[in-house]
Design an enzyme around this catalytic site. Structure first.
Site, PDB file in Angstrom:
ATOM      1  N   ARG A   1       0.818  -1.212   0.000  1.00  0.00           N
ATOM      2  CA  ARG A   1       0.000   0.000   0.000  1.00  0.00           C
ATOM      3  C   ARG A   1       0.856   1.269   0.000  1.00  0.00           C
ATOM      4  O   ARG A   1       0.493   2.280  -0.612  1.00  0.00           O
ATOM      5  CB  ARG A   1      -0.931  -0.016   1.212  1.00  0.00           C
ATOM      6  CG  ARG A   1      -1.851   1.199   1.359  1.00  0.00           C
ATOM      7  CD  ARG A   1      -2.788   1.000   2.543  1.00  0.00           C
ATOM      8  NE  ARG A   1      -3.457   2.227   2.950  1.00  0.00           N
ATOM      9  CZ  ARG A   1      -4.566   2.694   2.411  1.00  0.00           C
ATOM     10  NH1 ARG A   1      -5.136   2.031   1.431  1.00  0.00           N
ATOM     11  NH2 ARG A   1      -5.108   3.818   2.863  1.00  0.00           N
TER      12      ARG A   1
ATOM     13  N   LEU B   1      -6.848   7.822  -1.457  1.00  0.00           N
ATOM     14  CA  LEU B   1      -6.949   6.388  -1.185  1.00  0.00           C
ATOM     15  C   LEU B   1      -7.982   6.182  -0.088  1.00  0.00           C
ATOM     16  O   LEU B   1      -7.939   6.859   0.947  1.00  0.00           O
ATOM     17  CB  LEU B   1      -5.608   5.822  -0.712  1.00  0.00           C
ATOM     18  CG  LEU B   1      -4.543   5.531  -1.770  1.00  0.00           C
ATOM     19  CD1 LEU B   1      -3.191   5.337  -1.095  1.00  0.00           C
ATOM     20  CD2 LEU B   1      -4.913   4.288  -2.568  1.00  0.00           C
ATOM     21  N   SER B   2      -8.906   5.249  -0.294  1.00  0.00           N
ATOM     22  CA  SER B   2      -9.843   4.890   0.763  1.00  0.00           C
ATOM     23  C   SER B   2      -9.126   4.068   1.832  1.00  0.00           C
ATOM     24  O   SER B   2      -8.019   3.560   1.626  1.00  0.00           O
ATOM     25  CB  SER B   2     -11.007   4.080   0.193  1.00  0.00           C
ATOM     26  OG  SER B   2     -11.809   4.871  -0.660  1.00  0.00           O
ATOM     27  N   ALA B   3      -9.758   3.942   2.981  1.00  0.00           N
ATOM     28  CA  ALA B   3      -9.200   3.133   4.060  1.00  0.00           C
ATOM     29  C   ALA B   3      -9.091   1.670   3.620  1.00  0.00           C
ATOM     30  O   ALA B   3      -9.934   1.178   2.865  1.00  0.00           O
ATOM     31  CB  ALA B   3     -10.081   3.247   5.297  1.00  0.00           C
TER      32      ALA B   3
ATOM     33  N   TYR C   1     -11.530  -0.971   1.035  1.00  0.00           N
ATOM     34  CA  TYR C   1     -11.116  -1.715  -0.155  1.00  0.00           C
ATOM     35  C   TYR C   1     -11.314  -3.226   0.023  1.00  0.00           C
ATOM     36  O   TYR C   1     -11.714  -3.921  -0.916  1.00  0.00           O
ATOM     37  CB  TYR C   1      -9.648  -1.430  -0.477  1.00  0.00           C
ATOM     38  CG  TYR C   1      -9.390  -0.084  -1.103  1.00  0.00           C
ATOM     39  CD1 TYR C   1     -10.162   0.369  -2.170  1.00  0.00           C
ATOM     40  CD2 TYR C   1      -8.373   0.742  -0.642  1.00  0.00           C
ATOM     41  CE1 TYR C   1      -9.924   1.605  -2.753  1.00  0.00           C
ATOM     42  CE2 TYR C   1      -8.124   1.978  -1.219  1.00  0.00           C
ATOM     43  CZ  TYR C   1      -8.903   2.402  -2.276  1.00  0.00           C
ATOM     44  OH  TYR C   1      -8.662   3.623  -2.853  1.00  0.00           O
TER      45      TYR C   1
END
Length: 248
Positions: free
Chosen positions: A38, A63-65, A69
């Site tokens: 990540r 970026l989402s948590a 995802y």
């Protein structure tokens, strides 16, 4: 949105925490998460935050948590050979993980409104292909990213097995999103503060399930006065082609 699991020391530690909290539930999703660090999708000066279960935003880059995802990937029920459309594809992190599952006979398309973010996604994808030790361990379905507003994409004869929208969808856009989905396909999107899974069970029948309470920035509405409008999106030889017309 995020913070559902403890911060990790590295990528594997983060994945271990997501598994323990039951956000990652299948081996297929676990393998994809472990294959891509990540932190590689962060700007260098922010890498120390990569293994926290939190969203990250810098300018247009978002970026989402990790817990979001992982829930998305589990809800999509991914399999090799499927076609996937990512509306609001951002950095390409999610699309690249999904490409590891789809394999060489899949289709992997992303539409992103910000040109600088598409450039960023292509750079990160190139780095993964050229430098990652994981790349040679998978048969990869390489994502194709284009610049565009997903609300302006015409969907004539363009349907996918799996669709994800990475921005908040208002109720009046629900039917528009469903058009992209084949019968038997799965759509996952945030709608009315719920991450929602919609399965197309027939030509005009659907099954809807709320997965998780979430908070997403809403879809960006097209500026009809001075923006570019997407005229057509179509598949040709497994590639996505986007034509543009300047609004006057």
């Amino acid at each position: 949105m995020g913070g559902a699991v403890s911060a990790g020391e590295d990528n594997d530690d983060l994945i271990d925490n997501l598994k323990e909290a039951q956000y990652i539930r299948t081996e297929t999703v676990e393998q994809a998460f472990r294959a891509i660090d990540r932190a590689d999708y962060y700007l260098e000066s922010y890498r120390d935050n990569a293994y926290k279960d939190l969203a990250w935003k810098h300018g247009n880059i978002h970026l989402s948590a990790p817990c979001i995802y992982s829930e998305v990937m589990e809800a999509l029920r991914l399999q090799p050979g499927l076609s996937f459309l990512n509306l609001g594809s951002g950095t390409g992190y999610l699309s690249t993980m999904i490409g590891l599952i789809l394999g060489p006979f899949g289709i992997n398309h992303g539409v992103e409104i910000h040109a600088d973010v598409v450039d960023y996604a292509r750079e990160k994808l190139d780095n993964f292909i050229k430098k990652s030790d994981s790349f040679d361990k998978f048969e990869f379905c390489e994502p194709v990213f284009v610049v565009g507003n997903c609300i302006d994409v015409l969907s004539d004869n363009l349907q996918y097995d799996r669709v994800y929208c990475g921005a908040g969808v208002q109720k009046d856009h629900e039917n528009y999103m469903k058009i992209f989905l084949k019968v038997g396909g799965i759509l996952v999107m945030p709608m009315e503060d719920q991450l929602t899974q919609i399965i197309r069970t027939g030509q005009n029948t659907w099954e809807t399930k709320n997965i998780l309470a979430v908070s997403f920035a809403p879809l960006i509405q097209p500026n009809r006065s001075d923006c570019y409008k997407s005229e057509n999106v179509k598949l040709q030889g497994g590639k996505m082609i986007l034509k543009w017309v300047l609004m006057t």
